[in-house]
Design a protein around this motif. Structure first.
Motif, PDB file in Angstrom:
ATOM      1  N   ASN A  10      51.786  34.260 -11.801  1.00 22.81           N
ATOM      2  CA  ASN A  10      50.450  34.484 -12.353  1.00 22.81           C
ATOM      3  C   ASN A  10      49.532  35.303 -11.464  1.00 22.81           C
ATOM      4  O   ASN A  10      48.521  35.797 -11.947  1.00 22.81           O
ATOM      5  CB  ASN A  10      49.790  33.129 -12.636  1.00 22.81           C
ATOM      6  CG  ASN A  10      50.376  32.442 -13.846  1.00 22.81           C
ATOM      7  OD1 ASN A  10      50.133  32.856 -14.971  1.00 22.81           O
ATOM      8  ND2 ASN A  10      51.164  31.406 -13.617  1.00 22.81           N
ATOM      9  N   ALA A  11      49.828  35.413 -10.171  1.00 22.22           N
ATOM     10  CA  ALA A  11      48.937  36.122  -9.259  1.00 22.22           C
ATOM     11  C   ALA A  11      49.746  37.023  -8.342  1.00 22.22           C
ATOM     12  O   ALA A  11      50.920  36.769  -8.054  1.00 22.22           O
ATOM     13  CB  ALA A  11      48.132  35.120  -8.430  1.00 22.22           C
ATOM     14  N   VAL A  26      43.886  37.207 -20.215  1.00 25.07           N
ATOM     15  CA  VAL A  26      43.904  35.995 -19.390  1.00 25.07           C
ATOM     16  C   VAL A  26      42.523  35.350 -19.394  1.00 25.07           C
ATOM     17  O   VAL A  26      41.512  36.012 -19.130  1.00 25.07           O
ATOM     18  CB  VAL A  26      44.326  36.323 -17.944  1.00 25.07           C
ATOM     19  CG1 VAL A  26      44.158  35.090 -17.048  1.00 25.07           C
ATOM     20  CG2 VAL A  26      45.772  36.793 -17.911  1.00 25.07           C
ATOM     21  N   LEU A  28      40.590  32.622 -17.311  1.00 25.03           N
ATOM     22  CA  LEU A  28      40.663  31.912 -16.039  1.00 25.03           C
ATOM     23  C   LEU A  28      39.751  30.698 -16.099  1.00 25.03           C
ATOM     24  O   LEU A  28      38.535  30.819 -16.276  1.00 25.03           O
ATOM     25  CB  LEU A  28      40.252  32.821 -14.889  1.00 25.03           C
ATOM     26  CG  LEU A  28      40.247  32.178 -13.489  1.00 25.03           C
ATOM     27  CD1 LEU A  28      41.637  31.708 -13.090  1.00 25.03           C
ATOM     28  CD2 LEU A  28      39.687  33.153 -12.458  1.00 25.03           C
ATOM     29  N   LEU A  30      38.072  27.592 -14.187  1.00 28.90           N
ATOM     30  CA  LEU A  30      37.707  27.207 -12.834  1.00 28.90           C
ATOM     31  C   LEU A  30      37.356  25.718 -12.803  1.00 28.90           C
ATOM     32  O   LEU A  30      36.549  25.248 -13.605  1.00 28.90           O
ATOM     33  CB  LEU A  30      36.498  28.015 -12.342  1.00 28.90           C
ATOM     34  CG  LEU A  30      36.623  29.543 -12.394  1.00 28.90           C
ATOM     35  CD1 LEU A  30      35.354  30.174 -11.834  1.00 28.90           C
ATOM     36  CD2 LEU A  30      37.843  30.011 -11.612  1.00 28.90           C
ATOM     37  N   VAL A  56      45.006  30.493 -17.159  1.00 23.05           N
ATOM     38  CA  VAL A  56      45.380  30.230 -15.774  1.00 23.05           C
ATOM     39  C   VAL A  56      44.208  29.491 -15.121  1.00 23.05           C
ATOM     40  O   VAL A  56      43.043  29.745 -15.460  1.00 23.05           O
ATOM     41  CB  VAL A  56      45.688  31.528 -15.010  1.00 23.05           C
ATOM     42  CG1 VAL A  56      46.061  31.237 -13.558  1.00 23.05           C
ATOM     43  CG2 VAL A  56      46.818  32.287 -15.697  1.00 23.05           C
ATOM     44  N   ALA A  58      42.174  28.010 -11.514  1.00 27.39           N
ATOM     45  CA  ALA A  58      41.935  28.098 -10.067  1.00 27.39           C
ATOM     46  C   ALA A  58      41.033  26.928  -9.681  1.00 27.39           C
ATOM     47  O   ALA A  58      40.185  26.495 -10.468  1.00 27.39           O
ATOM     48  CB  ALA A  58      41.285  29.426  -9.687  1.00 27.39           C
ATOM     49  N   ARG A  86      42.069  34.167  -7.209  1.00 24.04           N
ATOM     50  CA  ARG A  86      41.507  34.047  -8.552  1.00 24.04           C
ATOM     51  C   ARG A  86      41.279  35.387  -9.229  1.00 24.04           C
ATOM     52  O   ARG A  86      41.375  35.489 -10.457  1.00 24.04           O
ATOM     53  CB  ARG A  86      40.210  33.245  -8.511  1.00 24.04           C
ATOM     54  CG  ARG A  86      39.089  33.873  -7.679  1.00 24.04           C
ATOM     55  CD  ARG A  86      37.967  32.861  -7.440  1.00 24.04           C
ATOM     56  NE  ARG A  86      36.832  33.417  -6.711  1.00 24.04           N
ATOM     57  CZ  ARG A  86      36.797  33.570  -5.394  1.00 24.04           C
ATOM     58  NH1 ARG A  86      37.846  33.239  -4.658  1.00 24.04           N
ATOM     59  NH2 ARG A  86      35.722  34.077  -4.806  1.00 24.04           N
ATOM     60  N   VAL A  89      44.506  37.496 -11.035  1.00 27.62           N
ATOM     61  CA  VAL A  89      45.008  37.277 -12.397  1.00 27.62           C
ATOM     62  C   VAL A  89      44.331  38.208 -13.401  1.00 27.62           C
ATOM     63  O   VAL A  89      44.692  38.228 -14.568  1.00 27.62           O
ATOM     64  CB  VAL A  89      44.821  35.809 -12.828  1.00 27.62           C
ATOM     65  CG1 VAL A  89      45.516  34.878 -11.855  1.00 27.62           C
ATOM     66  CG2 VAL A  89      43.349  35.433 -12.967  1.00 27.62           C
ATOM     67  N   PRO A  91      41.193  38.345 -14.946  1.00 28.88           N
ATOM     68  CA  PRO A  91      40.734  37.626 -16.130  1.00 28.88           C
ATOM     69  C   PRO A  91      39.860  38.488 -17.032  1.00 28.88           C
ATOM     70  O   PRO A  91      39.098  39.340 -16.568  1.00 28.88           O
ATOM     71  CB  PRO A  91      39.929  36.470 -15.543  1.00 28.88           C
ATOM     72  CG  PRO A  91      39.442  36.976 -14.224  1.00 28.88           C
ATOM     73  CD  PRO A  91      40.550  37.844 -13.709  1.00 28.88           C
ATOM     74  N   VAL A  94      36.139  34.073 -17.977  1.00 31.50           N
ATOM     75  CA  VAL A  94      36.152  32.919 -17.075  1.00 31.50           C
ATOM     76  C   VAL A  94      35.444  31.768 -17.783  1.00 31.50           C
ATOM     77  O   VAL A  94      34.361  31.950 -18.348  1.00 31.50           O
ATOM     78  CB  VAL A  94      35.453  33.238 -15.736  1.00 31.50           C
ATOM     79  CG1 VAL A  94      35.285  31.967 -14.904  1.00 31.50           C
ATOM     80  CG2 VAL A  94      36.258  34.279 -14.961  1.00 31.50           C
ATOM     81  N   THR A  96      34.311  27.684 -17.133  1.00 37.70           N
ATOM     82  CA  THR A  96      34.179  26.595 -16.168  1.00 37.70           C
ATOM     83  C   THR A  96      33.211  25.555 -16.718  1.00 37.70           C
ATOM     84  O   THR A  96      32.472  25.827 -17.669  1.00 37.70           O
ATOM     85  CB  THR A  96      33.693  27.106 -14.806  1.00 37.70           C
ATOM     86  OG1 THR A  96      33.717  26.041 -13.854  1.00 37.70           O
ATOM     87  CG2 THR A  96      32.283  27.668 -14.896  1.00 37.70           C
TER      88      THR A  96
END
Length: 553
Positions: A10-11, A26, A28, A30, A56, A58, A86, A89, A91, A94, A96
Motif C-alpha cells: 500500500n505504500a 484511495v 486514507l 486516520l 487504507v 494510518a 501516509r 498512498v 489519497p 482523507v 478521520t
C-alpha cells in the motif's frame, strides 16, 4: 504499526506493482484514539461492498488515549501504513474522526467526522494549557479550505460561527448515522435484552459516563455498585457504558479493578469497541452525564436521570438543554428515584434536547455517502452501507452472576412469602423494610471468605453433582454459623436445617437455591409452618410453591 503485513502493498514507490485494484481512488482513514478509530470505521461503512474505492489506514499514536487503537485496527485486519508513509498512498480523500490529527500536508479533501455529538463540552488543550471546544480541529487548520467538518445539526454551524471558526462555512450538516442506527435498532430490542440476560419482566438500568473528573464515573465512581445494591436483583439488571478514554487512559485492568465489587455483583460492563448502542436500545432507564451517550438515550425517549451534569458543558448546546429538563439523581434513595423516573416518564420530555442535536433523522447515512462520494467525484452506490443492525451486546467477561446475597423476606399467615435479594458484594445493600426478616445467603463458590463465613444459608454450586445430603452435612460442619444448607436437585431444592429437619422446595417456575432457602428461612423466622402450599414472590411474577418434609434422597 510498522510491522503491519500490508505496508509494502500500500505504500512506497513500487506499491503500484502489487495492486489488484490498481485504478481505484484511495481513501486514507486516520486514527489517533480508540474512540476516533471506532467512529471512522463506522463512517467508512458507506463504502461497504463498493469495488470502486480502496481504503487504507494510518495511525498517529501521539494521544494520551492512543492505547488499544492499534489492537483494534489489527483486529479488523485493515491495511495499515506507518504514519510517516501516509502520503505515499496518494489519497484522493482523507477521512478521520479526530480533530487533533496533523492535516498540514494533505492537499486532497479532508473530512472530519464527529466522534460525539457536536461541540458539547470544553476539554483540556495540551498545546495551550487552557481549554478548547471538543470536536473542533486545531487552530492552524481553521482556514484550510480542503477540510470539511461533518455536523449533525445546523445549530452546530452557528456555534462555530459564533466562535469565529472559518471551518463553519464549508462544514456539512448530514444528521447522525449513529442515532439513525439506534432508532432502527428498536425492532431488535427484545433480542438485545435477551443477550444481556434481562428477563421479560425485568428492568434494565444503563449507567453511562463520559471521561474526565466531571463525568459520572469520575465524580461518583461507586454509583454502579450502589445501584446494584439498591435495586432488587430479581427485578433489575444494571449495565455500564464507559467512554473509551476511560478504558485506555487508565487501562482495562484498572477499570475492572475499580469496579470489582460491582462486577462481582452482576454488573454488565459493556466493552468499549461495540455493544453500547444495543445496550442503550435495550434500556428501561438511562443514568448519565453530559456525554453523548446520555443524549442518545434522550433521543430514544428513555426515562433519564442525570448523575453528573458537568460544569464543562457548553451553554446553549443540546446537552445544556438536557441538563435543564432531566431530573438529577440524588445520593440517597436510589431505588425510589429510578422507579419514579420509569413509572412517571412523560414521552417527549427530552425532545427539545434531541431536536437541538439531530437534524435529518433517518437520512444520516445517505447524506454522509453523498458527501464522501461527491468529494471523490463518484456517484454513491445504491443503498446505505451504514443501514445495518447494531453489534449485539457482549458484556465484559470479568462480570459474573452474584454469588452471595442479602435476602429480605416477609411472610403472611395465608402462606404468601415476599422475597427481595441484593448482591452483598456491593457493600451497599439497603436497610430492610419494617417487619422483614433478613439474612445472608452465599454459594459455596463465593470467593470472599468473609461472606461465606457470615452466611446463614450456604448453597451448593449448581454445577455440582455431589450427593446433596452428604454435601449438606459437610457444609454445616464447615460453616458453624450457618443455619441452613441448600442444594438444587432434579426434583427441587433440598434444604437441610441445622436442627436436623430436611425440606424439599418445589416451585413453578423453579426457584434457585437462594430463593428456595430464603422462603424456608423467612417462614421459620416468622414462626410460621414451613411445609404446605405457598405463593412466593421474588421479582415481578409470583410462583406457586410446595414445601414438604423430605427424608434422605
Amino acid at each position: 504499526m510498522t510491522d503491519s503485513p500490508y505496508v509494502r502493498a500500500n505504500a512506497g514507490p513500487d506499491a503500484h506493482r502489487w495492486q489488484t485494484f490498481a485504478d481505484t481512488p484511495v481513501v486514507l482513514a486516520l486514527a489517533r484514539t480508540f474512540t476516533s478509530a471506532v467512529r471512522v470505521l463506522e463512517g467508512l461503512a458507506v463504502f461497504r461492498g463498493d469495488t470502486r474505492v480502496r481504503v487504507v489506514f494510518a495511525f498517529d499514536g501521539g494521544s494520551a488515549f492512543s492505547a488499544g487503537t492499534e489492537r483494534l485496527l489489527a483486529g479488523a485486519e485493515v491495511g495499515l501504513v506507518p504514519w510517516e508513509s501516509r502520503l505515499d498512498v496518494r489519497p484522493r480523500l482523507v477521512v478521520t474522526a479526530t480533530e487533533n490529527v496533523d492535516l498540514a500536508e494533505f492537499t486532497c479533501p479532508v473530512v472530519v467526522l464527529p466522534h460525539g455529538i457536536g461541540f458539547q463540552k470544553y476539554v483540556p488543550d495540551h498545546r495551550t494549557g487552557g481549554v478548547r471546544l471538543s470536536g473542533v480541529p486545531r487552530h492552524e487548520f481553521h482556514d484550510a479550505r480542503n477540510v470539511h467538518l461533518v455536523l449533525s445539526h445546523p445549530a452546530q454551524r452557528e456555534q462555530l460561527r459564533a466562535a469565529r471558526v472559518p471551518l463553519a462555512e464549508h462544514a456539512r450538516v448530514v444528521g447522525d448515522p449513529a442515532r439513525d442506527r439506534l432508532e432502527a435498532g428498536r425492532r431488535m430490542r427484545e433480542r438485545y435484552r435477551a443477550g444481556l440476560g434481562v428477563g421479560a419482566d425485568q428492568r434494565l438500568v444503563v449507567a453511562t459516563s463520559t471521561w474526565g473528573p466531571e463525568g459520572l464515573i469520575g465524580s461518583r465512581p461507586r454509583l454502579p455498585g450502589r445501584l446494584l445494591g439498591a435495586l432488587p436483583h430479581d427485578d433489575y439488571r444494571v449495565a455500564a457504558v464507559l467512554h473509551p478514554n476511560i478504558w485506555f487512559s487508565h487501562s482495562p485492568w484498572q477499570v475492572r479493578h475499580m469496579l470489582a465489587d460491582a462486577l462481582d455483583s452482576g454488573l454488565l460492563l459493556i466493552p468499549p469497541h461495540a455493544g453500547w448502542g444495543a445496550a442503550l436500545v435495550a434500556a428501561d432507564c438511562v443514568i448519565g452525564d453530559h456525554g453523548s451517550v446520555t443524549l442518545y438515550g434522550a433521543a430514544l425517549d428513555h426515562p433519564l436521570l442525570l448523575a453528573a451534569p458537568g460544569a464543562e458543558s457548553v451553554p446553549g448546546t443540546a446537552v445544556a438543554e438536557l441538563a435543564r429538563t432531566a431530573p438529577r439523581l440524588a445520593d440517597e434513595g436510589l431505588r425510589p428515584q429510578v422507579e419514579a423516573a420509569i413509572d412517571g416518564h412523560r414521552p417527549g420530555r427530552h425532545s427539545g434536547a434531541a431536536e437541538l442535536a439531530f437534524a435529518h433523522p433517518g437520512e444520516g447515512g445517505r447524506r454522509l455517502a453523498e458527501l464522501l462520494y461527491g468529494l471523490l467525484g463518484l456517484r454513491p452506490q445504491a443503498g446505505d452501507g451504514t443501514d445495518r443492525a447494531l453489534p449485539a451486546p457482549e458484556p465484559d467477561p470479568a462480570g459474573r452472576p452474584p454469588r452471595s446475597f442479602e435476602v429480605h423476606g416477609s411472610a403472611e399467615g395465608n402462606g404468601e412469602v415476599s422475597l427481595e435479594r441484593f448482591p452483598s458484594a456491593t457493600r451497599h445493600v439497603p436497610g430492610s423494610r419494617p417487619g422483614a426478616v433478613r439474612h445472608l445467603s452465599a454459594y459455596e463458590t463465593e470467593e470472599r471468605h468473609a461472606l461465606v463465613n457470615a452466611a446463614s444459608v450456604v448453597c451448593r454450586d449448581p454445577a455440582s453433582r455431589s450427593d446433596p445430603e452428604r454435601w449438606s452435612r459437610t457444609a454445616l460442619e464447615q460453616q458453624p454459623g450457618a443455619l441452613m444448607a441448600a442444594a438444587d436437585t432434579e426434583e427441587g431444592t433440598r434444604v437441610a436445617v441445622r436442627d436436623g429437619r430436611r425440606l424439599l422446595v418445589r416451585a413453578d417456575p423453579r426457584l434457585d437455591p437462594v430463593l428456595a432457602a430464603g422462603a424456608v428461612y423467612t417462614l421459620l423466622a416468622s414462626s410460621l409452618p414451613a411445609t404446605g402450599h405457598h405463593k412466593v414472590r421474588a421479582g415481578p411474577v409470583p410462583r406457586d410453591c410446595v414445601i414438604e418434609a423430605a427424608g434422605p434422597p
